[in-house]
Motif scaffolding. Structure first.
Motif, PDB file in Angstrom:
ATOM      1  N   THR A 613     -27.187  11.972   1.770  1.00 16.34           N
ATOM      2  CA  THR A 613     -28.350  10.944   1.133  1.00 16.34           C
ATOM      3  C   THR A 613     -27.571  10.110   0.331  1.00 16.34           C
ATOM      4  N   LEU A 614     -28.062   8.803   0.333  1.00 10.04           N
ATOM      5  CA  LEU A 614     -27.516   7.866  -0.598  1.00 10.04           C
ATOM      6  C   LEU A 614     -28.759   7.360  -1.428  1.00 10.04           C
ATOM      7  N   HIS A 615     -28.264   7.120  -2.723  1.00 11.46           N
ATOM      8  CA  HIS A 615     -29.289   6.800  -3.739  1.00 11.46           C
ATOM      9  C   HIS A 615     -28.490   5.808  -4.709  1.00 11.46           C
ATOM     10  N   ARG A 616     -29.501   4.881  -5.173  1.00 12.87           N
ATOM     11  CA  ARG A 616     -28.842   3.749  -6.212  1.00 12.87           C
ATOM     12  C   ARG A 616     -29.525   4.300  -7.528  1.00 12.87           C
ATOM     13  N   VAL A 617     -28.499   4.343  -8.572  1.00 15.83           N
ATOM     14  CA  VAL A 617     -28.955   4.887  -9.893  1.00 15.83           C
ATOM     15  C   VAL A 617     -29.107   3.609 -10.973  1.00 15.83           C
ATOM     16  N   LEU A 618     -30.535   3.376 -10.986  1.00 18.05           N
ATOM     17  CA  LEU A 618     -30.736   2.277 -11.992  1.00 18.05           C
ATOM     18  C   LEU A 618     -30.431   2.447 -13.269  1.00 18.05           C
ATOM     19  N   ASP A 620     -31.893   2.816 -15.933  1.00 13.71           N
ATOM     20  CA  ASP A 620     -32.787   3.853 -16.716  1.00 13.71           C
ATOM     21  C   ASP A 620     -32.398   5.097 -16.231  1.00 13.71           C
ATOM     22  N   GLY A 621     -31.563   5.186 -15.344  1.00 10.14           N
ATOM     23  CA  GLY A 621     -31.079   6.480 -14.773  1.00 10.14           C
ATOM     24  C   GLY A 621     -32.031   7.135 -13.595  1.00 10.14           C
ATOM     25  N   THR A 622     -33.041   6.351 -13.200  1.00  9.92           N
ATOM     26  CA  THR A 622     -33.893   6.492 -12.060  1.00  9.92           C
ATOM     27  C   THR A 622     -32.990   6.395 -10.755  1.00  9.92           C
ATOM     28  N   ARG A 623     -33.249   7.324  -9.785  1.00 10.37           N
ATOM     29  CA  ARG A 623     -32.700   7.311  -8.627  1.00 10.37           C
ATOM     30  C   ARG A 623     -33.293   6.716  -7.557  1.00 10.37           C
ATOM     31  N   ARG A 624     -33.030   5.718  -6.761  1.00  8.31           N
ATOM     32  CA  ARG A 624     -33.733   5.179  -5.760  1.00  8.31           C
ATOM     33  C   ARG A 624     -33.105   5.666  -4.118  1.00  8.31           C
ATOM     34  N   PHE A 625     -33.914   5.933  -3.286  1.00  5.90           N
ATOM     35  CA  PHE A 625     -33.186   6.531  -2.238  1.00  5.90           C
ATOM     36  C   PHE A 625     -32.915   5.321  -1.461  1.00  5.90           C
ATOM     37  N   LEU A 626     -31.741   5.132  -0.830  1.00  7.72           N
ATOM     38  CA  LEU A 626     -31.108   3.977   0.110  1.00  7.72           C
ATOM     39  C   LEU A 626     -31.409   4.419   1.428  1.00  7.72           C
ATOM     40  N   GLY A 627     -30.951   5.722   1.647  1.00  7.54           N
ATOM     41  CA  GLY A 627     -30.836   6.155   3.183  1.00  7.54           C
ATOM     42  C   GLY A 627     -30.415   7.441   3.347  1.00  7.54           C
ATOM     43  N   GLY A 628     -30.222   8.135   4.421  1.00  3.29           N
ATOM     44  CA  GLY A 628     -29.500   9.094   4.718  1.00  3.29           C
ATOM     45  C   GLY A 628     -28.872   9.066   6.079  1.00  3.29           C
ATOM     46  N   THR A 629     -27.772   9.768   6.550  1.00  7.29           N
ATOM     47  CA  THR A 629     -27.178   9.690   7.506  1.00  7.29           C
ATOM     48  C   THR A 629     -26.345  11.099   8.070  1.00  7.29           C
TER      49      THR A 629
END
Length: 671
Positions: A613-618, A620-629
């Motif tokens: 899984t891939l996440h972008r860390v904003l 403020d520390g929030t993790r937003r899901f980018l995708g999985g593979t």
């Protein structure tokens, strides 16, 4: 196949008229070329005249090399073909060991078909793999390319369910741009008398991780010399494919004399080509008598009659298609041949604009299970003889640990532990779980509740199982046919939630098969702790007192209050230990164009990883899901720094079979 059946091909014909240091992007090469990877497609050798249409790249298979294919890391499947077993049939009409089912499916256009999913939930997220024996990645056109390699998500999903996937070699009729020179390119011999493109096809399948080729030659005007060359090509292709663990299906179009003359049968005009392949798709022109004679001929040739796929075209009619079922899968005698379903993605294609994922799965259940929507109770008056009525289901759930979050491979949002971490629609079949194969078997003396895959909420991924109804009597929902060993400490965990009413939940466990086809599994019922308060609960049930092998898993639901019940199952796992994979290593950006990034990484033990899984860390520390593979490479677009960000921070985690996640590996993409 008839030209009228070429919907997916017409668009293409019309179109004719060294790695940087880990953890940094500073050394990543910059490029203005599009970085989005797509599924691969080729011409045999020579290319069309003129220029390709927008978004189309003309490529020669002859010059392809794995070492120089920059998109191969995104297109190579990661999941090996799982072994399958056949449980006792859930009804008295389905047969084991007779007719098989092949599907020819177009998942997208020949060109511009993303390698790793896209940002829409409107996708043919096929889930009824239990009835399927072979999938053909259908497509091809004279304006784009004639040879298609399946993309990785399709292969990963199919392999997880034990279904081999074939690429497509399509040589179209002249009316749709077909040219004899492309057939001659394909079957040309070298100075040693070999067919170089046969070896290339096998190399492509090996590098991409799929299972062989469907060869469909429909360009007319050939002669006996071309027919002899084609026979030699298929013979060599089969020999090389067998050595590589691959398989070849021949389509009933070109005959041994080089002409295109669809036979609708196995006969003297195509038997040599059938004998040079693993099996043959029999054109739609078949009749009851031609299928009967074809089956007999296959046996006389020392072959299995079920190596013949009797083609049924469902592209335009779906379950309304008129079919002489007794000519293929009669109910009162052995099946005659196997079944080849052409374009079952009708279940999505016929839906009106604005349809939901629930609409699609309801239609797909109707197609595969039949009008009763319960494979244990087939409706024998239904004019559509669904595969579940005739063909015994199969399963790959045979080893520990096993887990499912009932993810279908598409969704309206992405959930992690019940929380939304991306509100964007998505599809990626490679993230699909092994779903219940018998959808939906409900055993009750009362009213039958509605059971469906639901996309309004989930524990992980994009969907969960929702049971909704009055439950005026206890109801048992079959979930999985399994062959799971019971060991000391074996635990079944359910993640569940009651949305409406009150319900008592019990785990149904069978350690033996039913005595006869159509009988219920001999379940033992074990209480499932309800958990405090509202919301999702993770309940563990130890299998103490049981031994041997778990053959079936389900749940029994009993309403404990007045009114209807809405109960949701978000995850199920069976294990005797936990597994947490190691973190990815060497995460790097291999190419960047603005906010469009290609990422790659390594892993010390890829066999322990279900997916990444891939996440972008904003900021403020929030993790937003980018995708999985499932691959160790990923493309993500639009990742430019937002206002207030000096750089983009991306994390990659390895996810194990029990959905435990590793520590993150991090890369920074500067402004």
């Amino acid at each position: 196949m008839n030209p009228t059946r070429r919907t997916v091909l017409l668009a293409g014909a019309a179109a004719l008229l060294s790695a940087p240091p880990a953890g940094t992007a500073e050394a990543a090469p910059k490029t203005t070329a599009a970085l989005q990877p797509y599924a691969s497609y080729w011409f045999p050798d020579s290319l069309p005249a003129g220029s390709p249409g927008p978004g189309i790249t003309w490529r020669s298979l002859k010059t392809w090399r794995a070492a120089t294919d920059a998109d191969l890391p995104f297109n190579a499947a990661a999941t090996p073909l799982a072994p399958r077993f056949t449980p006792t049939p859930v009804n008295t009409t389905a047969r084991a060991g007779q007719a098989r089912v092949q599907c020819l499916v177009s998942f997208g256009p020949t060109s511009s078909n993303p390698s790793q999913g896209s940002d829409t939930a409107d996708y043919y997220a096929l889930t009824h793999w239990a009835y399927m024996d072979e999938l053909v990645f259908w497509g091809g056109s004279s304006g784009e390319g004639l040879i298609l390699a399946p993309n990785a998500p399709v292969v990963d999903a199919a392999h997880r369910h034990g279904v081999p996937v074939l690429g497509n070699v399509f040589l179209p009729p002249a009316a749709y741009g077909g040219q004899l020179r492309w057939i001659r390119d394909l079957v040309r011999r070298d100075a040693a008398g070999h067919h170089p493109l046969a070896a290339q096809l096998v190399a492509v399948a090996s590098a991409h991780g799929f299972d062989g080729w469907f060869v469909n030659a429909e360009t007319g005007g050939g002669d006996s010399a071309l027919g002899a060359d084609m026979l030699g090509f298929v013979t060599e292709l089969k020999r090389l494919a067998t050595a590589a663990g691959q398989r070849i299906t021949w389509y009933d179009a070109m005959t041994v004399n080089g002409s295109v003359s669809w036979q609708g049968a196995l006969n003297e005009r195509n038997q040599a080509l059938f004998q040079s392949a693993d099996d043959m798709f029999v054109d739609f022109r078949w009749s009851a008598s031609s299928l009967a004679s074809s089956g007999h001929k296959a046996v006389r040739l020392g072959r299995d009659r079920y190596e013949l796929w009797a083609g049924v075209d469902v592209e335009s009619g779906g379950w309304n298609t008129s079919v002489d079922w007794d000519a293929i899968v009669p109910a009162d005698r052995p099946h005659v041949t196997s079944l080849g379903l052409y374009r079952p993605e009708w279940t999505r294609g016929h839906l009106p604009a604005g349809h939901t994922p629930e609409d699609f799965h309801a239609a797909d259940d109707r197609f595969w299970t039949g009008r009763s929507l319960d494979p244990s109770r087939p409706d024998t008056t239904d004019g559509w003889r669904a595969p579940a009525v005739s063909v015994a289901d199969r399963s790959t759930v045979a080893s520990l640990p096993f887990a499912s979050v009932f993810n279908t491979g598409h969704g309206l949002r992405w959930y992690e532990k019940g929380e939304v971490t991306s509100d964007r629609p998505w599809n990626h079949l490679g993230l699909q779980d092994r779903l219940p194969s018998r959808r939906w078997v409900v055993r009750t003396d009362g009213g039958r509740p509605t059971v469906a895959l639901d996309f309004a909420d989930a524990w992980r991924g994009g969907s969960s199982v929702l049971v909704d109804g009055a439950l005026d009597r206890p109801a048992v929902l079959d979930l999985y046919a399994t062959r799971l060993p019971v060991r000391p400490g074996t635990v079944v965990e359910l993640t569940h939630r009651t949305d409406t009413g009150a319900v008592r939940v019990e785990l149904a466990v069978a350690t033996a098969e039913p005595d006869t086809a159509g009988a219920a599994p001999p379940y033992t019922y074990l209480p499932v702790p309800a958990g405090p308060g509202d919301g999702w609960h993770i309940s563990a049930v130890r299998l103490d007192g049981l031994s041997g092998t778990v053959h079936a898993l389900g749940v029994r639901l009993t309403a404990t209050g007045g009114g209807p019940v809405g109960w949701r199952l978000g995850a199920l796992s069976v294990h005797d230990r936990t597994d947490t994979p190691a973190a990815p290593r060497g995460l790097r950006i291999t190419a960047a164009s603005g906010g469009d990034l290609r990422l790659a990484w390594d892993h010390p033990a890829p066999g322990t990883v279900r997916h990444y899984t891939l996440h972008r860390v904003l900021p403020d520390g929030t993790r937003r899901f980018l995708g999985g593979t499932g691959q160790r490479a990923y493309f993500t677009g639009g990742q430019a720094p937002a206002p207030g960000e000096s750089a983009v921070r991306i994390e990659v985690r390895a996810v194990g079979e029990l959905y435990t996640s590793s520590a993150p590996s991090t890369v920074i993409h500067p402004r």
